[in-house]
Motif scaffolding. Structure first.
Motif, PDB file in Angstrom:
ATOM      1  N   ALA A 167       0.828  -1.208   0.000  1.00 21.72           N
ATOM      2  CA  ALA A 167       0.000   0.000   0.000  1.00 21.72           C
ATOM      3  C   ALA A 167       0.862   1.258   0.000  1.00 21.72           C
ATOM      4  O   ALA A 167       0.584   2.223  -0.732  1.00 21.72           O
ATOM      5  CB  ALA A 167      -0.928  -0.005   1.213  1.00 21.72           C
ATOM      6  N   ALA A 168       1.915   1.274   0.784  1.00 18.55           N
ATOM      7  CA  ALA A 168       2.792   2.441   0.850  1.00 18.55           C
ATOM      8  C   ALA A 168       3.466   2.687  -0.495  1.00 18.55           C
ATOM      9  O   ALA A 168       3.589   3.830  -0.953  1.00 18.55           O
ATOM     10  CB  ALA A 168       3.836   2.258   1.948  1.00 18.55           C
ATOM     11  N   GLY A 169       3.907   1.607  -1.155  1.00 16.33           N
ATOM     12  CA  GLY A 169       4.530   1.750  -2.463  1.00 16.33           C
ATOM     13  C   GLY A 169       3.555   2.273  -3.503  1.00 16.33           C
ATOM     14  O   GLY A 169       3.901   3.126  -4.324  1.00 16.33           O
ATOM     15  N   ALA A 170       2.316   1.769  -3.462  1.00 19.52           N
ATOM     16  CA  ALA A 170       1.301   2.236  -4.411  1.00 19.52           C
ATOM     17  C   ALA A 170       0.998   3.712  -4.189  1.00 19.52           C
ATOM     18  O   ALA A 170       0.794   4.469  -5.141  1.00 19.52           O
ATOM     19  CB  ALA A 170       0.037   1.398  -4.274  1.00 19.52           C
ATOM     20  N   SER A 171       0.979   4.129  -2.927  1.00 15.23           N
ATOM     21  CA  SER A 171       0.733   5.534  -2.610  1.00 15.23           C
ATOM     22  C   SER A 171       1.824   6.420  -3.205  1.00 15.23           C
ATOM     23  O   SER A 171       1.539   7.479  -3.775  1.00 15.23           O
ATOM     24  CB  SER A 171       0.650   5.732  -1.095  1.00 15.23           C
ATOM     25  N   ARG A 172       3.069   5.985  -3.101  1.00 15.39           N
ATOM     26  CA  ARG A 172       4.167   6.750  -3.691  1.00 15.39           C
ATOM     27  C   ARG A 172       4.044   6.820  -5.208  1.00 15.39           C
ATOM     28  O   ARG A 172       4.257   7.866  -5.823  1.00 15.39           O
ATOM     29  CB  ARG A 172       5.507   6.128  -3.303  1.00 15.39           C
ATOM     30  N   ASP A 173       3.674   5.693  -5.822  1.00 14.96           N
ATOM     31  CA  ASP A 173       3.517   5.655  -7.275  1.00 14.96           C
ATOM     32  C   ASP A 173       2.454   6.646  -7.747  1.00 14.96           C
ATOM     33  O   ASP A 173       2.562   7.213  -8.844  1.00 14.96           O
ATOM     34  CB  ASP A 173       3.121   4.245  -7.738  1.00 14.96           C
ATOM     35  N   ALA A 174       1.408   6.840  -6.931  1.00 14.60           N
ATOM     36  CA  ALA A 174       0.290   7.707  -7.312  1.00 14.60           C
ATOM     37  C   ALA A 174       0.484   9.152  -6.855  1.00 14.60           C
ATOM     38  O   ALA A 174      -0.458   9.939  -6.861  1.00 14.60           O
ATOM     39  CB  ALA A 174      -1.022   7.156  -6.747  1.00 14.60           C
ATOM     40  N   GLY A 175       1.690   9.495  -6.445  1.00 14.59           N
ATOM     41  CA  GLY A 175       1.962  10.874  -6.063  1.00 14.59           C
ATOM     42  C   GLY A 175       1.505  11.240  -4.678  1.00 14.59           C
ATOM     43  O   GLY A 175       1.156  12.397  -4.419  1.00 14.59           O
ATOM     44  N   GLY A 176       1.466  10.257  -3.780  1.00 19.50           N
ATOM     45  CA  GLY A 176       1.120  10.549  -2.403  1.00 19.50           C
ATOM     46  C   GLY A 176      -0.359  10.487  -2.080  1.00 19.50           C
ATOM     47  O   GLY A 176      -0.797  11.062  -1.073  1.00 19.50           O
ATOM     48  N   VAL A 177      -1.135   9.804  -2.897  1.00 19.56           N
ATOM     49  CA  VAL A 177      -2.556   9.630  -2.586  1.00 19.56           C
ATOM     50  C   VAL A 177      -2.665   8.852  -1.272  1.00 19.56           C
ATOM     51  O   VAL A 177      -1.970   7.855  -1.077  1.00 19.56           O
ATOM     52  CB  VAL A 177      -3.286   8.872  -3.712  1.00 19.56           C
ATOM     53  N   PRO A 178      -3.529   9.286  -0.347  1.00 23.06           N
ATOM     54  CA  PRO A 178      -3.601   8.628   0.961  1.00 23.06           C
ATOM     55  C   PRO A 178      -3.874   7.127   0.860  1.00 23.06           C
ATOM     56  O   PRO A 178      -4.744   6.684   0.099  1.00 23.06           O
ATOM     57  CB  PRO A 178      -4.767   9.343   1.658  1.00 23.06           C
ATOM     58  N   VAL A 179      -3.134   6.362   1.644  1.00 17.03           N
ATOM     59  CA  VAL A 179      -3.300   4.903   1.672  1.00 17.03           C
ATOM     60  C   VAL A 179      -4.706   4.524   2.122  1.00 17.03           C
ATOM     61  O   VAL A 179      -5.251   3.487   1.711  1.00 17.03           O
ATOM     62  CB  VAL A 179      -2.242   4.285   2.624  1.00 17.03           C
ATOM     63  N   ALA A 180      -5.317   5.379   2.954  1.00 24.58           N
ATOM     64  CA  ALA A 180      -6.649   5.076   3.473  1.00 24.58           C
ATOM     65  C   ALA A 180      -7.675   4.881   2.369  1.00 24.58           C
ATOM     66  O   ALA A 180      -8.696   4.195   2.568  1.00 24.58           O
ATOM     67  CB  ALA A 180      -7.112   6.192   4.417  1.00 24.58           C
ATOM     68  N   LEU A 181      -7.426   5.450   1.178  1.00 22.52           N
ATOM     69  CA  LEU A 181      -8.380   5.308   0.083  1.00 22.52           C
ATOM     70  C   LEU A 181      -8.371   3.907  -0.520  1.00 22.52           C
ATOM     71  O   LEU A 181      -9.226   3.586  -1.347  1.00 22.52           O
ATOM     72  CB  LEU A 181      -8.090   6.343  -1.006  1.00 22.52           C
TER      73      LEU A 181
END
Length: 413
Positions: free
Chosen positions: A26-40
């Motif tokens: 989840a943290a890696g995906a958040s970084r890939d998306a430009g910091g979109v909150p993991v909570a989403l």
């Protein structure tokens, strides 16, 4: 059973030892998306892992939770592309790092796991996008309502200044600046409002920026509130100004729309402050009304150019008396007063040139000469005589301002 309890019973059967692994994904995906909150992501990753391990499809309640996350993303102002990227990146990372319990299976097992995962990705992303779109439509409708209420209050000019300043700030309006109002009138009923507003916003924002600009509708007209020069409008030179440029800019864009043509644009003079907006709006409305009475064919009219009519109508009893005294004898002509008044107006507009007058009103030069002679005979005023011309021209201006002879003259008492 409560919603939380149902969700706990529906959570995927991922071992506790793998929870930390999913957190890293989840943290890696958040970084890939430009910091979109993991909570989403919600329970999306456990859903993917469970599909890979057991082949289980997501339940309706689980997809409803994803839809709610899409709505939340829209409300937080996160772009749809970044939210979808978050979900796709999460799926890619999860599949790449899937534990050996899945990766070590035979080919058919891996194929089945991939199919199950892709099905979850497909369902989840589609549901996420649907929730996002619903929320965006709600936000747009809410913003349109606020925009309409704001423009109504601004144009009325009698609302609480402090409250209006606060409400105008989200729309980028600085009510202390000098603004002007332009109105666009379609030939018939206002066409597709959204398309017209979008078209105007695109060209005006590109030319003027998106601050201190507001595009809305009111009473069947398109309304544009735009910034003007910070110079004092009362001392501005008489040459073409930003007001004229705004009118031409609007008309050039609107005439390309498939409906509503021909458009006529009226631009009020620029004035400072909140009450200046209302004043500019009233001037633009008066300009539209006067242009219709005067049968002005120009696609763009400026309130500044019609100031003479405002001056004339300030003393309506006097102008009524002038029109009656000078022009009422024309009603005895064959065909009534209208053809003669039209000829006089064209004659004065063309600088007293009979040939140009004939071209403008589509009659022969001989007919123009005959009509001017009839005016002289019936009224005693000679249009070719400089001593008489001013009186006749003022009377014609007053007649058009009063919409005479189409309408009877108001009572002068």
């Amino acid at each position: 059973m409560t919603d939380n309890g149902a969700r706990r019973n529906q959570r995927p059967v991922v071992a506790d030892a793998d929870e930390q692994w999913l957190v890293g994904v989840a943290a890696g995906a958040s970084r890939d998306a430009g910091g979109v909150p993991v909570a989403l992501l919600g329970d999306y990753l456990p859903l993917l892992a469970d599909a890979a391990i057991t082949g289980r499809k997501p339940k309706r309640a689980e997809l409803d939770a994803v839809e709610a996350l899409g709505r939340r993303a829209a409300e937080q102002g996160i772009s749809a592309g970044r939210v979808v990227q978050l979900y796709l990146s999460a799926a890619r990372r999860l599949w790449q790092d899937l534990p050996e319990v899945v990766r070590s299976r035979d080919r058919e097992a891996v194929r089945a796991a991939a199919t199950a995962v892709l099905q979850v990705v497909d369902d989840a992303v589609a549901t996420l996008a649907e929730g996002y779109a619903v929320a965006r439509r709600d936000l747009v409708r809410r913003e349109e309502t606020l925009r309409r209420e704001l423009i109504d209050d601004l144009l009325r000019g009698d609302s609480d200044l402090g409250a209006l300043v606060e409400r105008a700030e989200p729309f980028g309006l600085d009510l202390a600046r000098v603004h002007q109002v332009a109105l666009a009138a379609p030939s018939r009923r206002l066409p597709d409002t959204d398309a017209a507003i979008t078209a105007l916003e695109a060209v005006i924002f590109d030319r003027l920026g998106d601050r201190d600009v507001l595009v809305a509708t009111k009473d069947g007209l398109l309304v544009v509130l735009a910034p003007a020069d910070a110079n004092n409008p009362d001392t501005a030179p008489p040459q073409r100004t930003a007001a004229d440029d705004l009118g031409r800019l609007m008309h050039d864009r609107l005439r390309r729309l498939p409906r509503g043509r021909p458009w006529q644009i009226a631009v009020g003079r620029p004035h400072p402050g909140l009450y200046g907006i209302a004043r500019s709006y009233e001037e633009a409305r008066e300009a539209l009304t006067m242009a219709a009475r005067l049968r002005v064919a120009s696609p763009v009219v400026s309130a500044r150019d019609l100031l003479i009519y405002r001056v004339l109508l300030r003393d309506q009893p006097a102008i009524v008396e002038l029109v009656h005294a000078v022009l009422s004898p024309l009603t005895h002509a064959r065909g009534g007063a209208e053809p003669l008044v039209t000829t006089l107006q064209a004659y004065f507009d063309t600088g007293g040139v009979a040939t140009e007058t004939a071209k403008r009103i589509h009659i022969s030069v001989r007919a123009v000469t005959y009509r001017l002679e009839r005016v002289h005979t019936l009224t005693g005023y000679d249009p070719a005589d400089p001593a008489h011309r001013f009186t006749l021209q003022a009377a014609v201006l007053g007649a058009r301002a009063l919409d005479w002879p189409e309408k009877p003259l108001p009572a002068s008492g």
